[in-house]
Design an enzyme around this catalytic site. Structure first.
Site, PDB file in Angstrom:
ATOM      1  N   ARG A   1      -4.951  -3.344  10.710  1.00 37.64           N
ATOM      2  CA  ARG A   1      -5.622  -4.653  10.743  1.00 37.64           C
ATOM      3  C   ARG A   1      -5.045  -5.569  11.818  1.00 37.64           C
ATOM      4  O   ARG A   1      -5.773  -6.336  12.442  1.00 37.64           O
ATOM      5  CB  ARG A   1      -5.612  -5.322   9.370  1.00 37.64           C
ATOM      6  CG  ARG A   1      -4.304  -5.300   8.650  1.00 37.64           C
ATOM      7  CD  ARG A   1      -4.403  -5.958   7.270  1.00 37.64           C
ATOM      8  NE  ARG A   1      -5.335  -5.305   6.390  1.00 37.64           N
ATOM      9  CZ  ARG A   1      -6.344  -5.910   5.768  1.00 37.64           C
ATOM     10  NH1 ARG A   1      -6.541  -7.188   5.935  1.00 37.64           N
ATOM     11  NH2 ARG A   1      -7.120  -5.241   4.959  1.00 37.64           N
TER      12      ARG A   1
ATOM     13  N   GLY B   1       0.840  -1.204   0.000  1.00 36.83           N
ATOM     14  CA  GLY B   1       0.000   0.000   0.000  1.00 36.83           C
ATOM     15  C   GLY B   1       0.867   1.243   0.000  1.00 36.83           C
ATOM     16  O   GLY B   1       1.951   1.255   0.590  1.00 36.83           O
TER      17      GLY B   1
ATOM     18  N   ASP C   1       0.826   1.964   9.071  1.00 27.80           N
ATOM     19  CA  ASP C   1       0.436   1.125  10.215  1.00 27.80           C
ATOM     20  C   ASP C   1       1.469   1.110  11.342  1.00 27.80           C
ATOM     21  O   ASP C   1       1.159   0.684  12.453  1.00 27.80           O
ATOM     22  CB  ASP C   1       0.198  -0.321   9.754  1.00 27.80           C
ATOM     23  CG  ASP C   1      -0.951  -0.441   8.780  1.00 27.80           C
ATOM     24  OD1 ASP C   1      -1.796   0.472   8.753  1.00 27.80           O
ATOM     25  OD2 ASP C   1      -0.999  -1.437   8.048  1.00 27.80           O
TER      26      ASP C   1
ATOM     27  N   VAL D   1      -8.316   7.996   3.121  1.00 28.40           N
ATOM     28  CA  VAL D   1      -7.916   9.396   3.322  1.00 28.40           C
ATOM     29  C   VAL D   1      -6.684   9.443   4.243  1.00 28.40           C
ATOM     30  O   VAL D   1      -5.847  10.353   4.153  1.00 28.40           O
ATOM     31  CB  VAL D   1      -9.105  10.217   3.888  1.00 28.40           C
ATOM     32  CG1 VAL D   1      -9.366   9.929   5.345  1.00 28.40           C
ATOM     33  CG2 VAL D   1      -8.879  11.700   3.706  1.00 28.40           C
ATOM     34  N   GLN D   2      -6.538   8.420   5.092  1.00 28.85           N
ATOM     35  CA  GLN D   2      -5.380   8.361   6.006  1.00 28.85           C
ATOM     36  C   GLN D   2      -4.064   8.150   5.268  1.00 28.85           C
ATOM     37  O   GLN D   2      -2.994   8.377   5.809  1.00 28.85           O
ATOM     38  CB  GLN D   2      -5.548   7.200   7.002  1.00 28.85           C
ATOM     39  CG  GLN D   2      -6.690   7.380   7.964  1.00 28.85           C
ATOM     40  CD  GLN D   2      -7.115   6.052   8.589  1.00 28.85           C
ATOM     41  OE1 GLN D   2      -6.654   5.711   9.661  1.00 28.85           O
ATOM     42  NE2 GLN D   2      -7.976   5.322   7.930  1.00 28.85           N
ATOM     43  N   ARG D   3      -4.139   7.638   4.053  1.00 28.94           N
ATOM     44  CA  ARG D   3      -2.909   7.360   3.296  1.00 28.94           C
ATOM     45  C   ARG D   3      -2.610   8.428   2.264  1.00 28.94           C
ATOM     46  O   ARG D   3      -1.592   8.369   1.580  1.00 28.94           O
ATOM     47  CB  ARG D   3      -3.048   6.008   2.578  1.00 28.94           C
ATOM     48  CG  ARG D   3      -2.912   4.853   3.492  1.00 28.94           C
ATOM     49  CD  ARG D   3      -2.462   3.567   2.870  1.00 28.94           C
ATOM     50  NE  ARG D   3      -2.719   3.322   1.487  1.00 28.94           N
ATOM     51  CZ  ARG D   3      -3.197   2.166   1.005  1.00 28.94           C
ATOM     52  NH1 ARG D   3      -3.517   1.190   1.837  1.00 28.94           N
ATOM     53  NH2 ARG D   3      -3.347   1.983  -0.276  1.00 28.94           N
TER      54      ARG D   3
HETATM   55  O1  F6P Z   1      -0.965  -1.686   5.102  1.00 27.12           O
HETATM   56  C1  F6P Z   1      -1.454  -0.426   4.942  1.00 27.12           C
HETATM   57  C2  F6P Z   1      -2.959  -0.415   4.858  1.00 27.12           C
HETATM   58  O2  F6P Z   1      -3.344   0.925   4.687  1.00 27.12           O
HETATM   59  C3  F6P Z   1      -3.708  -1.038   6.050  1.00 27.12           C
HETATM   60  O3  F6P Z   1      -3.794  -0.198   7.159  1.00 27.12           O
HETATM   61  C4  F6P Z   1      -5.032  -1.353   5.430  1.00 27.12           C
HETATM   62  O4  F6P Z   1      -5.692  -2.372   6.131  1.00 27.12           O
HETATM   63  C5  F6P Z   1      -4.659  -1.770   4.052  1.00 27.12           C
HETATM   64  O5  F6P Z   1      -3.425  -1.160   3.750  1.00 27.12           O
HETATM   65  C6  F6P Z   1      -5.663  -1.402   2.998  1.00 27.12           C
HETATM   66  O6  F6P Z   1      -5.260  -1.978   1.803  1.00 27.12           O
HETATM   67  P1  F6P Z   1      -5.826  -1.606   0.369  1.00 27.12           P
HETATM   68  O7  F6P Z   1      -5.216  -0.293  -0.030  1.00 27.12           O
HETATM   69  O8  F6P Z   1      -5.356  -2.729  -0.492  1.00 27.12           O
HETATM   70  O9  F6P Z   1      -7.299  -1.497   0.492  1.00 27.12           O
END
Ligand code: F6P
Length: 344
Positions: free
Chosen positions: A172, A10, A128, A274-276
């Site tokens: 997770r 991710g 995470d 939005v957190q990413r």
């Molecule tokens: O590992 C980073 C993360 O943002 C986790 O916190 C989250 O569960 C997962 O990736 C979401 O993954 P994807 O972008 O594949 O939906």
């Protein structure tokens, strides 16, 4: 030298800052070629890459995401994947590859380096904050800030309506974001995967708070939070194409149950991706930059199989094998001694 770089798993804020630092040190200063592979291992297997120089990384320091693109998946998904990867290294004359990734990507990188002899070094990333061996990963602080800003905003609307807001954040297997954003945002309760919860106790905390005349309750829930067995019925999670449990339902179960037990209206807010997104905080930009420079030093030192880490403020190297199949879970003392003091 020819030094490759890829981003895996991710995305997270700070990836571009790492790429920029690698290019500045290896290409601009060191005079080496830097090959940026597109879309993680897909770009390696399909020989899709571009040469990165200073003009390509200009202006990317504050940009979220990754200019290289990212995917989940690895050479181990194909019967001949490792052999093909070795062939690409030989064809392109790659002297080293820097893999910027989380637990999954670092585990793959460790296997390729230690078990198959490929010259790979790692850089840990993830919002995470759950990579074993490092005190912190970049992206985490940005995600915590985004979640905290959201909690602050939700306070006023929750107060106006005397509602219970259930805010679901990412995490997770480890509840770092929930724990830090929950403390920073003054959460009524924080639910994390590491500490199974009892919904009746959470409801009692909310009721006690309302009895004290407080009008807003904010329950921060990590997506992987789980109830104590037998205390709350949760639907069996579906698996996605990577075999991961699909999250996003726990807050939908918790909110109506809290309403039923307390009599207060509840609402669910899932912050999701939005957190990413968006620009990294200054802290994450600095950490990413330090990691990128240290990764080039690791290549120069031929420290293959190692990743760069933060240890008590210093950048050091440890074996990527430390990450294999492991998760760095939350500091339980921070949960029990700090966060719990403010529950209710
Ligand atoms: O590992 C980073 C993360 O943002 C986790 O916190 C989250 O569960 C997962 O990736 C979401 O993954 P994807 O972008 O594949 O939906």
């Amino acid at each position: 030298m020819n030094i490759g770089v890829l981003t895996g798993g991710g995305d997270c804020p700070g990836l571009n800052a790492v790429i920029r630092a690698i290019v500045r040190k290896a290409q601009s200063v060191g005079g080496h070629r830097v090959l940026g592979f597109y879309d993680s291992w897909d770009g390696v297997l399909e020989k899709r890459y571009e040469e990165l120089d200073i003009s390509k990384v200009r202006g990317i320091l504050p940009k979220g995401g990754t200019i290289l693109g990212t995917r989940r998946g690895s050479p181990f998904d194909y019967p001949d994947g490792v052999q093909r990867t070795k062939q690409v290294f030989a064809d392109l004359g790659l002297d080293a590859l820097v893999v910027i990734g989380g637990n999954g990507s670092l585990t793959v990188a460790s296997m390729l380096a230690d078990d198959h002899g490929l010259p790979i070094v790692g850089v840990p990333k993830t919002i995470d904050n759950d990579v074993v061996g490092t005190d912190a990963t970049f992206g985490f602080q940005t995600a915590v800030q985004i979640a905290t800003d959201a909690i602050d905003r939700l306070h006023t609307t929750a107060e106006s309506h005397d509602r219970v807001m259930v805010i679901e954040v990412m995490g997770r297997d480890a509840g770092w974001i929930a724990l830090h954003a929950g403390i920073a945002g003054g959460a009524t309760a924080i639910l994390v995967p590491e500490v199974p919860f009892n919904i009746a106790e959470v409801a009692a905390i909310v009721s006690k708070r309302h009895d004290r005349g407080r009008y807003a309750s904010l329950v921060v829930v990590a997506e992987g939070a789980k109830p104590i067995a037998g205390t709350l019925e949760v639907p069996e999670p579906q698996l996605d194409k990577y075999g991961r449990e699909m999250h996003g339902s726990i807050s939908q179960v918790i909110a109506p149950e809290l309403s039923r037990l307390t009599g207060f209206e509840s609402r669910v807010v899932q912050l999701g991706h939005v957190q990413r997104g968006g620009t990294p905080t200054a802290y994450d930009r600095v950490l990413s930059t330090r990691f990128g420079l240290a990764a080039v030093d690791a290549v120069y030192a031929k420290a293959f199989g190692d990743m760069v880490v933060l240890n008590c403020g210093r950048i050091e190297r440890v074996s990527m094998s430390a990450t294999r199949g492991k998760t760095r879970t939350i500091d339980l003392a921070l949960f029990q001694d700090v966060a719990e003091t403010f529950f209710g």
